[in-house]
Motif scaffolding. Structure first.
Motif, PDB file in Angstrom:
ATOM      1  N   ARG A   1       4.871 -40.546  23.882  1.00 53.00           N
ATOM      2  CA  ARG A   1       4.142 -40.443  25.153  1.00 53.00           C
ATOM      3  C   ARG A   1       4.370 -41.683  26.023  1.00 53.00           C
ATOM      4  NH1 ARG A   1       0.017 -39.299  22.726  1.00 53.00           N
ATOM      5  NH2 ARG A   1      -0.884 -41.354  22.485  1.00 53.00           N
ATOM      6  N   THR A   2       4.235 -42.865  25.423  1.00 52.54           N
ATOM      7  CA  THR A   2       4.284 -44.119  26.170  1.00 52.54           C
ATOM      8  C   THR A   2       5.668 -44.461  26.690  1.00 52.54           C
ATOM      9  OG1 THR A   2       2.438 -44.940  24.838  1.00 52.54           O
ATOM     10  CG2 THR A   2       3.728 -46.579  26.045  1.00 52.54           C
ATOM     11  N   PHE A   3       6.679 -44.290  25.848  1.00 55.25           N
ATOM     12  CA  PHE A   3       8.008 -44.785  26.204  1.00 55.25           C
ATOM     13  C   PHE A   3       9.032 -43.703  26.567  1.00 55.25           C
ATOM     14  CE2 PHE A   3       6.059 -48.005  23.459  1.00 55.25           C
ATOM     15  CZ  PHE A   3       6.033 -49.062  24.359  1.00 55.25           C
ATOM     16  N   PHE A   4       8.696 -42.445  26.273  1.00 55.49           N
ATOM     17  CA  PHE A   4       9.665 -41.383  26.525  1.00 55.49           C
ATOM     18  C   PHE A   4       9.081 -40.215  27.312  1.00 55.49           C
ATOM     19  CE2 PHE A   4      10.873 -43.731  22.766  1.00 55.49           C
ATOM     20  CZ  PHE A   4      12.176 -44.095  23.075  1.00 55.49           C
ATOM     21  N   GLY A   5       7.817 -40.312  27.710  1.00 62.72           N
ATOM     22  CA  GLY A   5       7.193 -39.248  28.475  1.00 62.72           C
ATOM     23  C   GLY A   5       7.227 -37.911  27.759  1.00 62.72           C
ATOM     24  N   ALA A   6       7.072 -37.950  26.439  1.00 59.90           N
ATOM     25  CA  ALA A   6       7.181 -36.733  25.634  1.00 59.90           C
ATOM     26  C   ALA A   6       5.920 -36.529  24.790  1.00 59.90           C
ATOM     27  CB  ALA A   6       8.401 -36.820  24.721  1.00 59.90           C
ATOM     28  N   LYS A   7       5.722 -35.292  24.398  1.00 61.74           N
ATOM     29  CA  LYS A   7       4.653 -34.940  23.464  1.00 61.74           C
ATOM     30  C   LYS A   7       5.315 -34.415  22.203  1.00 61.74           C
ATOM     31  CE  LYS A   7       1.650 -33.315  27.141  1.00 61.74           C
ATOM     32  NZ  LYS A   7       0.986 -32.130  27.701  1.00 61.74           N
ATOM     33  N   ILE A   8       4.801 -34.809  21.053  1.00 60.85           N
ATOM     34  CA  ILE A   8       5.330 -34.270  19.797  1.00 60.85           C
ATOM     35  C   ILE A   8       4.183 -33.833  18.891  1.00 60.85           C
ATOM     36  CG2 ILE A   8       7.477 -35.597  19.870  1.00 60.85           C
ATOM     37  CD1 ILE A   8       6.332 -37.425  17.718  1.00 60.85           C
ATOM     38  N   GLU A   9       4.481 -32.818  18.110  1.00 56.86           N
ATOM     39  CA  GLU A   9       3.562 -32.287  17.097  1.00 56.86           C
ATOM     40  C   GLU A   9       4.375 -31.900  15.876  1.00 56.86           C
ATOM     41  OE1 GLU A   9       0.233 -31.950  17.018  1.00 56.86           O
ATOM     42  OE2 GLU A   9      -0.002 -32.783  19.038  1.00 56.86           O
TER      43      GLU A   9
ATOM     44  N   ARG B   1      18.040 -44.295  25.141  1.00 51.18           N
ATOM     45  CA  ARG B   1      17.406 -44.139  26.468  1.00 51.18           C
ATOM     46  C   ARG B   1      18.472 -43.977  27.542  1.00 51.18           C
ATOM     47  NH1 ARG B   1      12.162 -45.096  27.425  1.00 51.18           N
ATOM     48  NH2 ARG B   1      12.625 -45.945  29.490  1.00 51.18           N
ATOM     49  N   THR B   2      19.539 -44.746  27.456  1.00 54.95           N
ATOM     50  CA  THR B   2      20.634 -44.638  28.419  1.00 54.95           C
ATOM     51  C   THR B   2      21.245 -43.240  28.359  1.00 54.95           C
ATOM     52  OG1 THR B   2      21.111 -46.993  28.301  1.00 54.95           O
ATOM     53  CG2 THR B   2      22.873 -45.567  29.098  1.00 54.95           C
ATOM     54  N   ARG B   3      21.503 -42.738  27.157  1.00 51.54           N
ATOM     55  CA  ARG B   3      22.085 -41.406  26.995  1.00 51.54           C
ATOM     56  C   ARG B   3      21.148 -40.309  27.492  1.00 51.54           C
ATOM     57  NH1 ARG B   3      24.272 -44.811  23.444  1.00 51.54           N
ATOM     58  NH2 ARG B   3      26.380 -44.477  22.655  1.00 51.54           N
ATOM     59  N   LEU B   4      19.849 -40.584  27.459  1.00 50.90           N
ATOM     60  CA  LEU B   4      18.853 -39.614  27.931  1.00 50.90           C
ATOM     61  C   LEU B   4      18.593 -39.738  29.437  1.00 50.90           C
ATOM     62  CD1 LEU B   4      16.275 -39.953  25.015  1.00 50.90           C
ATOM     63  CD2 LEU B   4      17.539 -37.863  25.616  1.00 50.90           C
ATOM     64  N   GLY B   5      19.193 -40.755  30.053  1.00 47.82           N
ATOM     65  CA  GLY B   5      18.995 -40.961  31.486  1.00 47.82           C
ATOM     66  C   GLY B   5      17.639 -41.545  31.822  1.00 47.82           C
ATOM     67  N   LEU B   6      17.065 -42.323  30.891  1.00 48.14           N
ATOM     68  CA  LEU B   6      15.744 -42.943  31.122  1.00 48.14           C
ATOM     69  C   LEU B   6      15.880 -44.392  31.543  1.00 48.14           C
ATOM     70  CD1 LEU B   6      13.840 -41.521  28.032  1.00 48.14           C
ATOM     71  CD2 LEU B   6      13.775 -40.687  30.366  1.00 48.14           C
TER      72      LEU B   6
ATOM     73  N   ALA C   1      15.328 -41.099  19.360  1.00 53.16           N
ATOM     74  CA  ALA C   1      14.937 -42.339  20.035  1.00 53.16           C
ATOM     75  C   ALA C   1      13.509 -42.730  19.676  1.00 53.16           C
ATOM     76  CB  ALA C   1      15.081 -42.167  21.544  1.00 53.16           C
ATOM     77  N   VAL C   2      12.603 -41.754  19.673  1.00 56.12           N
ATOM     78  CA  VAL C   2      11.213 -42.023  19.293  1.00 56.12           C
ATOM     79  C   VAL C   2      11.169 -42.559  17.862  1.00 56.12           C
ATOM     80  CG1 VAL C   2       8.978 -40.953  18.765  1.00 56.12           C
ATOM     81  CG2 VAL C   2      10.205 -40.326  20.867  1.00 56.12           C
ATOM     82  N   MET C   3      11.833 -41.865  16.960  1.00 58.82           N
ATOM     83  CA  MET C   3      11.820 -42.280  15.558  1.00 58.82           C
ATOM     84  C   MET C   3      12.461 -43.647  15.371  1.00 58.82           C
ATOM     85  SD  MET C   3      12.600 -38.573  13.793  1.00 58.82           S
ATOM     86  CE  MET C   3      12.915 -39.270  12.177  1.00 58.82           C
TER      87      MET C   3
END
Length: 173
Positions: A43-51, A168-173, A143-145
């Motif tokens: 959430r904090t660094f990748f703007g993503a939600k995981i479950e 992050r670079t490869r993801l365009g972040l 990246a999260v892991m």
């Protein structure tokens, strides 16, 4: 896939083909998934939600030797994509260590050689997603892991190695 009452894989866990998975080399030998920490990083660094599809418990601090889990990841409001993850002790996935060492040599070490030397556990994220899924979800989860596990990432097929910044670079972040 079969799981026991703790959510641990009850059927044998096999490594994923390195040509079809992001491979992370963690210095921590434990197969523990700290969902709260993973979710916070996502959430904090990748703007993503995981479950986790298969919730995990670690009674008395114990962890399995090998495990697998399906992770649902949602990035930037896109559809939820399910990604398969396996983890095994490093000695059960010798080609992962070989690919990581080759990747580190390919970039001149850059400190990744030291990270490879400290590796104790392999985490692999399948790079395949179902039709309509976010094709970048496996890399985003890697990246999260990597940020939580302090683990370098070897992309499917190898040839290089990178960390969170490279992901992050490869993801365009």
């Amino acid at each position: 896939m079969n799981f026991d009452r703790n959510g641990w894989a009850a059927s044998p866990v096999e490594p994923l083909p390195t040509a079809r998975a992001y491979t992370l080399l963690s210095p921590d030998p434990a197969a523990r998934i700290d969902l709260a920490r993973w979710a916070h990083q996502a959430r904090t660094f990748f703007g993503a939600k995981i479950e986790l599809v298969q919730p995990k418990r670690y009674p008395e601090g114990k962890t399995p030797s090998a495990d697998m889990v399906d992770v649902e990841i949602e990035r930037r409001g896109d559809s939820v994509t399910r990604v398969h993850v396996v983890t095994l002790p490093l000695d059960e996935v010798p080609d992962a260590l070989t690919l990581a060492a080759e990747g580190a040599r390919a970039i001149g070490g850059a400190g990744f050689d030291a990270l490879v030397d400290r590796a104790r556990r392999v985490w692999q994220i399948a790079d395949e997603v179902s039709a309509g899924g976010d094709a970048s979800a496996p890399l985003a989860l890697a990246a999260v892991m990597a940020s939580v596990l302090l683990a370098p990432i070897v992309p499917p097929g190898g040839g290089t190695i990178f960390g969170v910044k490279g992901a992050r670079t490869r993801l365009g972040l």
